[in-house]
Enzyme design. Structure first.
Site, short mmCIF file in Angstrom:
data_model
loop_
_atom_site.label_atom_id
_atom_site.label_comp_id
_atom_site.label_asym_id
_atom_site.label_seq_id
_atom_site.Cartn_x
_atom_site.Cartn_y
_atom_site.Cartn_z
N ASP A 30 17.36 -35.67 19.35
CA ASP A 30 16.43 -34.88 18.54
C ASP A 30 16.12 -33.53 19.16
OD1 ASP A 30 16.41 -37.16 17.12
OD2 ASP A 30 14.28 -37.60 17.30
N ASP A 87 0.84 -1.18 0.00
CA ASP A 87 0.00 0.00 0.00
C ASP A 87 0.88 1.24 0.00
OD1 ASP A 87 -2.46 1.58 0.49
OD2 ASP A 87 -1.52 1.93 2.43
#
Length: 842
Positions: free
Chosen positions: A682, A328
């Protein structure tokens, strides 16, 4: 009252008749009846999502159902410890994500203005003030400079009223209003001079008007309603959903095939179920959701430090796939503040200009941006504004009028009146007979008049608003010069556009301004001048499918309405673009909501725009968007690193377990072992990967394809080869040792897998172009994970708990040796299967 009408096309008398009202307003009893029938004059802008809603939203994480299934299996066939630990992972994912997004909601609520404006209203002829939420159609209200329109109003009287409609139309210049006008029904919003619309602000003058629409039936309400669209899933959400589906299918297929095979061989049912539980834990990458949430959260935190508030965590990574930014203009690319960008005087002395610009000016008592710009410019030239006003007191004033198109004042100059004028150049040129040059007054001949008109038109073509200034000391109206007013680009906006274009991100400007202004601003910002420009009318006349075919050729959209902005975003999406939309006004909200990533301005942005957005720039600085795109790419790079590590490890675990079962060997790892592996390899070492900053080369590469998988085919190939190589080594070791001691075999295999998976962290970090750049937290995490593994192996009590045995030097050598082999093999496979650039961060 009647049905909703084109109020701007009706006379004042007809408007009052249809509303069942009069110039004296409604009687209180009728107003109360209408309030009960129609409800409060409010637009639901959203009060923020509650904690319950945020928690439910986190459950959309596609890995959650798989984790819950693994929890259920572990609870049924293993000890409760496994189920509790997996459940803790699920809870951590859900709660952390909800709390982070909750923090963003609280920040937005702190920015929200809670008070409802008080307005002057006439009821049964009596004046008074009431809360704007109690207004109903038919109420007659009184407006003055500084007021914000509480609803859509058809003017009954207007006295030099000028209104700032930029939040609705994007046009920064105040609009003059005329209550007597009667317009065509199809007159666009920005030309409805007999209406004042909800949310717009009175700059100067005064008016009386009748409320014609309230709440959601106002133009503001219609725009807010357009934002109620379904949310777009970001590329990360789609990628993780796809990956979780593949993992779930793999998980189920392996279990079903193994269970069927074992049943055919007559294996005990309990043994089959126990191995199925182990496979469930092995197949599900429990750490990935936690790692993703943490990476997004840290990215959101880094962006918050740069004044970018993230309302939806997945939007952080989504910007990495952005390949077009619909920006814009007003308030986003520009400051929504006029300045004098060009001054063209008839002579070299600026004294006459300073006199007219200072005295024929109502600032700062009003907030007219034209007057404010002129006053600031006069001060910048070194003139004493207060001294001029004291020396030349006003005798009379003719305020700006849309019919006359000029403002004039008469001042006392040493006992003689002098008229000072500013207004539309074509009007001033037509009436001016003289010009003031360095050597005195000269006649303004036709050639000179044409030259000055051309000069004014040239300003307009360069995106400036031209204004002429003149004076009359009794000799006739004398032109003294032109000023070109500009809504200047925001600081750093041009650099941000340049950086985005260099990164392969197209920047398209969308504005409610005129074509010449829009094109000039776009050129000044560096938006591709070879691209076409389209008006809102052009957009309306095209079907969205037709429009989508030419979106790559268009760089500027002007004179656009909210519905047209929405259509533009939809057309980009249909063209295959991943769209980020920036904006601050109510007119931007529907497009912000529809875009893949909506970015609202925090300081100047309306609440409707903020509620529709995924990200809010707290400092309104468009350059932050460039940093956000870079951050998004960096986060995706980190997530892909984590996914590569996790999937190679989990695939390896599944292959080892299932292959052992098919070969008739006892499981080399239990479900508890696998859960421990998932925690120590992990979660512990992967979370610090989130702290890896974006590579400095990220913005030199084109954006990622939104359809690209989190783990593309070539990467799957490499992961599979690595997993099978390690699985073969682990299975061979297990086969050679379990016949002597199953406990010893499991001890060696468990440590082998942990050490290799820790090595994979370093390996994949190297491949993704981070090399060995400093990340102290990662180094510490790798050492901590290795220390934890040594502890559960060598401390007898812990080894007993895990069902393993301490290892000697020979055992540790067997466990650690494959890590070096896998690293070397991985590099070789990488060179053969993948081109290095496919995995480089930059």
């Amino acid at each position: 009252m009647s049905e909703q009408a084109s109020w701007h096309s009706l006379s004042r008398e007809e408007t009052l008749r249809r509303l069942g009202s009069s110039a004296e307003g409604l009687n209180p009893g009728e107003a109360e009846r209408r309030l009960r029938e129609l409800g409060l004059n409010v637009i639901v802008e959203g009060g923020g999502r509650g904690l319950g809603s945020l928690l439910l939203g986190q459950l959309k994480n596609p890995f959650i159902p798989v984790l819950l299934l693994a929890t259920a299996i572990s609870a049924l066939v293993e000890s409760a410890v496994d189920a509790i630990l997996i459940s803790a992972v699920v809870m951590a994912i859900v709660i952390s994500g909800a709390l982070i997004e909750r923090s963003s909601e609280r920040t937005l609520r702190a920015l929200r203005k809670m008070a409802s404006p008080i307005v002057k209203v006439r009821r049964a002829g009596d004046g008074g003030k009431i809360d704007s939420t109690l207004l109903v159609p038919g109420d007659v209200v009184v407006l003055e400079g500084g007021d914000v329109a509480p609803a859509d109003i058809r003017l009954l009287e207007s006295n030099m009223l000028r209104v700032d409609e930029s939040s609705l139309t994007g046009e920064p210049i105040p609009v003059s209003k005329d209550a007597s006008a009667i317009l065509q029904p199809d007159t666009p919003v920005y030309k409805r001079v007999n209406m004042v619309l909800a949310g717009t602000r009175m700059i100067s003058g005064s008016a009386v008007g009748v409320i014609v629409e309230t709440g959601s039936r106002t133009e503001l309400g219609k725009i807010a309603t357009l934002t109620a669209e379904s949310e777009e899933r970001t590329p990360l959400e789609r990628r993780v959903s796809k990956l979780s589906t593949h993992m779930s299918l793999l998980f189920l297929a392996v279990i079903v095939v193994y269970a069927g095979y074992s049943s055919m061989l007559g294996s005990p049912l309990l043994d089959v179920i126990l191995l199925a539980a182990a496979l469930a834990v092995a197949a599900v990458p429990e750490g990935l959701p936690a790692v993703i949430v943490m990476m997004l959260a840290l990215g959101a935190r880094r962006m918050a430090l740069k004044n970018a508030l993230i309302r939806r965590l997945s939007a952080v990574e989504g910007l990495g796939s952005c390949n077009v930014v619909c920006a814009d203009k007003t308030g986003t690319l520009t400051e929504n503040k006029l300045i004098v960008a060009e001054l063209a005087l008839t002579g070299s002395d600026a004294s006459a200009y300073a006199l007219v610009a200072t005295i024929c000016n109502d600032a700062p008592s009003n907030e007219d941006p034209v007057d404010l710009a002129l006053l600031e410019h006069v001060k910048s030239l070194g003139f004493d504004v207060e001294g001029l006003r004291s020396r030349y007191p006003r005798i009379s004033v003719e305020p700006f009028d849309p019919e006359r198109r000029y403002m004039s004042v008469v001042v006392d100059v040493e006992g003689r009146p002098m008229k000072l004028v500013k207004g539309a150049p074509e009007l001033i040129m037509e009436r001016a007979a003289l010009v003031l040059e360095d050597d005195g007054w000269r006649s303004l001949d036709p050639e000179g008049r044409a030259a000055w008109i051309d000069r004014a038109e040239g300003m307009g073509l360069r995106g400036l608003k031209p204004l002429a200034l003149a004076l009359d000391d009794g000799r006739g109206l004398t032109l003294i010069g032109l000023v070109g007013l500009e809504d200047r680009p925001r600081e750093g906006a041009a650099e941000a556009v340049s950086a985005l274009r260099a990164a392969g991100v197209k920047v398209a400007m969308i504005t409610g301004d005129s074509g010449p202004t829009a094109r000039a601003v776009a050129e000044g910002l560096g938006i591709d001048s070879n691209l076409r420009s389209l008006s809102g009318t052009d957009v309306d006349e095209m079907h969205v499918e037709t429009l989508s075919k030419i979106m790559g050729e268009v760089g500027v959209f002007y004179r656009t309405t909210p519905a047209q902005k929405l259509k533009i975003v939809e057309a980009y999406k249909r063209s295959g673009f991943f769209v980020a939309m920036t904006g601050d006004g109510v007119n931007d909200a529907p497009a912000l909501k529809s875009a893949h990533i909506g970015v609202a301005m925090g300081l100047r942005g309306t609440e409707v725009a903020k509620e529709a957005a995924d990200m809010v720039l707290l400092d309104d600085n468009i350059t932050t968007l460039k940093a956000a795109v870079e951050e998004g790419r960096g986060i995706f790079n980190n997530i892909r690193k984590a996914a590569s590590i996790l999937l190679s490890a989990n695939l390896m675990e599944v292959v080892v377990l299932s292959a052992a079962g098919f070969l008739g060997m006892p499981p080399p790892l239990t479900a508890l072992h696998l859960l421990w592996v998932n925690v120590v390899t992990d979660v512990v070492p992967l979370l610090p990967l989130a702290m890896d900053p974006p590579s400095p080369h990220l913005l030199r590469r084109p954006p990622m394809d939104p359809k690209e998988s989190l783990v593309p085919a070539k990467l799957w190939t490499m992961l599979t080869i690595i997993a099978f190589l390690l699985s073969a080594i682990a299975l061979y070791s297990h086969f050679m040792i379990f016949q002597i001691s199953l406990t010893l075999s499991r001890s060696i295999v468990l440590n082998m897998i942990v050490i290799v998976e820790l090595a994979l962290v370093a390996f994949f970090r190297l491949l993704y172009d981070r090399g060995w750049s400093p990340n102290r937290m990662l180094y510490f995490a790798l050492m901590a994970a290795l220390a934890m593994q040594i502890a559960i192996t060598e401390i007898p009590q812990l080894a007993l708990l895990f069902g393993i045995t301490p290892l000697g030097i020979h055992g540790w050598t067997m466990a650690a040796a494959p890590a070096a082999f896998v690293m070397a093999a991985g590099v070789l496979v990488h060179r053969i299967v993948l081109k290095h650039d496919d995995m480089k961060a930059g």
